[in-house]
Each structure stands twice: as C-alpha cells, then as structure tokens.
Scaffold this motif. Sequence first.
Motif, PDB file in Angstrom:
ATOM      1  N   LEU A  25      24.003 -60.768-140.408  1.00 52.31           N
ATOM      2  CA  LEU A  25      24.727 -60.354-139.208  1.00 52.31           C
ATOM      3  C   LEU A  25      25.000 -61.561-138.292  1.00 52.31           C
ATOM      4  N   LEU A  26      23.993 -62.433-138.162  1.00 56.51           N
ATOM      5  CA  LEU A  26      24.178 -63.638-137.355  1.00 56.51           C
ATOM      6  C   LEU A  26      25.305 -64.511-137.899  1.00 56.51           C
ATOM      7  N   ALA A  27      25.263 -64.759-139.212  1.00 58.28           N
ATOM      8  CA  ALA A  27      26.266 -65.638-139.824  1.00 58.28           C
ATOM      9  C   ALA A  27      27.658 -65.030-139.739  1.00 58.28           C
ATOM     10  N   THR A  28      27.743 -63.710-139.879  1.00 60.85           N
ATOM     11  CA  THR A  28      29.048 -63.040-139.781  1.00 60.85           C
ATOM     12  C   THR A  28      29.575 -63.112-138.356  1.00 60.85           C
ATOM     13  N   ALA A  29      28.701 -62.891-137.381  1.00 59.20           N
ATOM     14  CA  ALA A  29      29.124 -62.940-135.978  1.00 59.20           C
ATOM     15  C   ALA A  29      29.570 -64.345-135.575  1.00 59.20           C
TER      16      ALA A  29
END
Length: 671
Positions: free
Chosen positions: A387-391
């Motif tokens: 989720l962090l990398a996608t955001a």
Amino acid sequence: MSWLGSIAGGGGLYVTYRVIRNLRLSRRPLIELLTLSDLAVLPDETGALAARVDEETQEIKGMILASATAMGVSLVGVGLLSPLLVLSGTLVVFTTVNIIQAALYGVFVERRPRIAMIDSIAIVALLATGNVFAAALTNTLYWSGRYLLKKTEDRTQADLANVFGTQPRFVWCLVDGAEIRIPFTDIQTGDHIVVNAGEVIPSDGLILSGSAAVDQRMLTGEAQPAEKGPGSEVLASTMLIRGRIVIEVARAGQNTVAAQIGEILLQTTDYREVLEARSSQFADRSVMPTLGVSLVALLALGPVAGTTALMANFSEVLRFVAPLGMLNYLTLASKNGILIKDGRALEELSYVDTVIFDKTGTLTLETPTLKRVIAAAGHDEDDILRLLATAEYRQPHPIAKAIEDAATAKHIAVQAPDATHVEIGYGLRVMIDNRVVRVGSRRFMDMEGVELPEHLLDAERSSHTDGHTLIFVAVEGEAIGAAELRATIRPEAQSVVAELHTRGLEVYIISGDHERPTRRLAAELGIDHYFAGVLPKDKAALVQQLQDSGRRVCFVGDGINDSIALKQANVSISINGAARIATDTAQIVLMDGTLRQLRYNFELARNYRTTLHSNVGLTVAAGVLCVTGVFFLQFGILSSIVLYNVNLVVGVANATYPLLRSPLDAKTLPT
C-alpha cells in the motif's frame, strides 16, 4: 656606458609599462567594488572579479617573455654587436625591478629576508661582472617558477553570491488582498510575501497561511524536506518543493541566517591565505646562510667568487620543479576524477593528522533506507509495504524512492493508484482497490481524523529519539501500521574510515543531530570521536579547537552549514553534488560524488611529499657541491651555471617521473 644605458633604458621601460597598466586598470567597471549585499542584485556580473585575479598571471607571462628575449639577444650580442648587449641589459633591468621591490617589501614590511633578496643581488652582480646572459637566465627561471607556483594556487574564490544567486529579482507581496510584484531588494520586515512551489524563499519569516514541504538542505544539510504550516519558521535561500504559503518577513537581506553565515565565512581565518608552499619557505630560510657564505667568498677570493657563491643558492630550481611536480600530481588527480583547486592543499594534506566528517550528506546518502514496517494487530507487513509503495508511486522525493526500493527487494508488485490527492506538505490520500488509503505524518493523520494506537505513538517517539522518520498508513480511516526510515550510510564509508585509521589518522564525526543517532553512526563506522548537536557557526570553533591543540585538520562537508568549517580547516574537501557554496569553498572536490577517492587523495599527497623531499635533497647537494668548488676547486660563474642547469634537468626529471610510471589508479582501490 653600457651599464648606464641598460639602467636608463630598463627604468624608463618599466615606468612606461606601469603608467599604461595603471591607466587601463583605472577604467575597470565599478562592479569590482561591489559589496556582498550587491551580489544579491547582480549575481551574473561577479565574473568581472576574476579578471583582476588574471592580471598578475598576465604580468608574470610578460616578464617571462621579456627575460627569455633578453637571453636570446645577449647570446647574439656576445658574438656580433655590443648594442645588443645594452638592449639585453635593458630587458634584464626591466624584469628585475619587481624582484627588487619584492626583496625590499620582505625586509621593510614583512621584516624577514625573502629569496627575492638573493635574486636581486645576484642579478645586479652578474650585470656588474658582464654576465648578461646569466642574469637573463636567472630572471627567466625566477619568473617561470612564479608562474608555475601561481598555476598551483587556488584560482577559485568562494562565490558567496551563490547564497543569494538563486533569489528572484522580483517577489510577490500581498497588499490589501492583492499580489503586487516588487523588487527583491525592496523587501521590508513585516511584508507579506507569497511563495509558490518551485520558488526559493526570499527572506526569513513565519508562515501566516498555507502549508508546504521545504528543502532546507542548503542550510541544515538534512536531505528530507521539512513539513511547514501556519506558525512555522522558514529561512531565506531554502526551496519550496510543494505547496503555497504566505510568510510574514522577519529578517531580510543582510539580516537573514544565510547572509549571516556568508558574513561569518568572510571573517573566518582562511588558511590558504597564510599557507606558503614549502618550497618557498625553504628558499626564504636559505637567504641568510647564502649571504654569509657569499660574503666570506667575496672577502677571501674576490667579487667573482662572491658572485659564484651567491649563485650556489639553487633554491630557485626548487621553486621551479616543486610546482612543476605539483602540476603533474594535479594532472594525476584530475584523471581520477579529483578536482584540486588549490595545489597547496595537496601538499598540506600529507601533514594532516585529523579528519572530520560532517554526518548528513557526507557519511550518509540523500535517499533513506526503510528500516522496518510496523503492523497493527491483524495486518500483514508486506501488505502495508504494498500500500505504501502504491501510494508513493512515482512521487518525486527520497522517501518514495526508499519505499520503492524496499518493495522491489521483496518482489512486491506495485502499480499506479486509482486516484491520488496530495495534501501539500503532509501526506497522500489515494484510492487503492476501491479503498481510501492515507499515507503521511502524524500531523496529516490528525488532520484527517485518524486515531493512532498507542503502540504506533510509542514507535514514533522511539524513532524520533533515534533520529529516524516514521510514516503512518491508514485504510478507510483506520491506522494499520507505519514504516520507519533511517539515513542510509554510504556503502564506502566504513572502508574509507578503516583506511584512514590504517594511516594513523584520528577521525571525528560532527553533526547537528541528537547524540544518540550520531553515537550509533560513529560505532557502526568504527569512529571513536564525535560531536553532536552542533550548530553551523560552532563547527568552525571545534575545528579551531583541534588546531589550537596542535592538530592539522581536514574537514569533509557538503552543505552551506559546513562552509565556515571548510574554510577554517587546514584542508577542505567536498563532494560533487553538494551545496554550491561548499564546493566553492572547498579546496578539493571528489567529482564522482562518493568518498572512495579520499584514500587516493591521501596517497597522492604522500607521493608528492616524497617527490618534494627528494628534490630538496638534490638542491641542497648541488648547492653544497658548488660552494665547495668555489673555495677549493676555483669554480667560476660558468661552473655555477653548468651545475645549476644539471640540477634543473635532474629536478625536472624527478618531478615528471610520476606521469611516466604506472600511477596508482583510484578505480583499483578496494571499496
């Protein structure tokens, strides 16, 4: 008569030259008289200052040409026409006036004998005994040595205009709700200035409205942008990366923090101004012994013997071959990506016994490292990282790059989010798998109404104490975890420090960070000494403190906050890509942007010192041989000239040898 003609002609020629030169210099534009504050307005015109620096070099070249011409004319005059000897003598007198002036300056102003005294007396004695060619040769070698020495000296002045150089000529001032364009120089305390993303903050002040991410690296050395909101302080010369703010001016112009650092930098003792090349020091120390031996020879054996003994001072050869050797080592350095702006720094580096590293940006990299992912109960660390990398997908800042690298290392597939909203300066709100995901600081979570569990708050406090950064993650308003990022130590730092220890050098870290992270970094790198919580103005004081205890200090730094310490140190080194004022102030710049070449730099310095010492030994041996010949073998002026030139050839060969052998290549050093 030829003597009188040479003196009259040479004196007249010199006076004419000076009159013409002074007339030309008097027409210089007033830009050369600008003060530091003027540089903020006219940064592009500071190049005129460099023209004045070149005047001395051009004058030296002219003296070399005149002396060499005198040599050629005197050779022809001996066999053909005596008037040519008068012309040659005229040129010798012309090129000797400055040497005599230097000798008188040393005696009456500096209160010490300089090598120019020996040169002056020798040239006059040679002319008096009819040895015009020898006098012209002495002058040629004197000015050639001056030229080579000048080439190795620092040709780059610290360009303080760079503190202000990125400032706009105009800013937007908020007056009665309207944005009015005013000149940068008209900013007053109390004005309300509007600053947009991508602009440089023009003055120190407080944010009245808006929020932003500010790059303060130029002043603080910290790579990560600082989050700023209403009530936060901002500093001139820092960059607004994201957002839009209105600031109330607290300090402008010369009163800003950046300008004060520049003023301190101007007032700081510059060791380059007092550091003399050791070849020149050796030559000056030999003056009185040479005069004593020459006087004895004069009284015992006559004027020819006295002149010959005077010429036995072959330190002029050393003044020629020492800078020649230096230029060859500078060539080796440049071939290996090391820019040495001041050759004397390489010489001084061989005597350094203490190396001080700035922490942030010098021992650490701009992009941090993801240390760990903290998951709330019932959540998976890899899912939080996804989720962090996608955001953070394709976000243009170091934290996003660190998260992307961590996801790649775990082979986590990342794709662009469905939609992204950036809350300027605080965090991101994105749509991922039809869920609202929030990523950002604690302030951002508070703004978004996300309640953080106690264990994440404890993690934040611990992270802050360690000097790390914590990024929170929330899904549909619920905090599910966080990511802790820490500064990335340069991969070569540990081996470089170990190499310095092997050379017997003391190594220090100096940092504005808290003691705990500084102490941990020192332990990881095997460094015994560190200074933590140090303000920029205090770094130079710590350098001076070590110098006062007898140490010779090399300072390695990368920011404007290091510039005062860089100037205070005996040798200053910066890294390509550092703040411009740091690379301007530093005497040596490592062009590959790493610390790997630092070891090669010390190796070059050691080799140059060896070459210099061998040339000193050759010069002393030749001088002793010549003096012995004067008293016991009836050496005359011709014998002295022959021995002088043999010494010169051997010295040049020794100075050139580093280029002929297979030099140590910085690229072959272990990393």
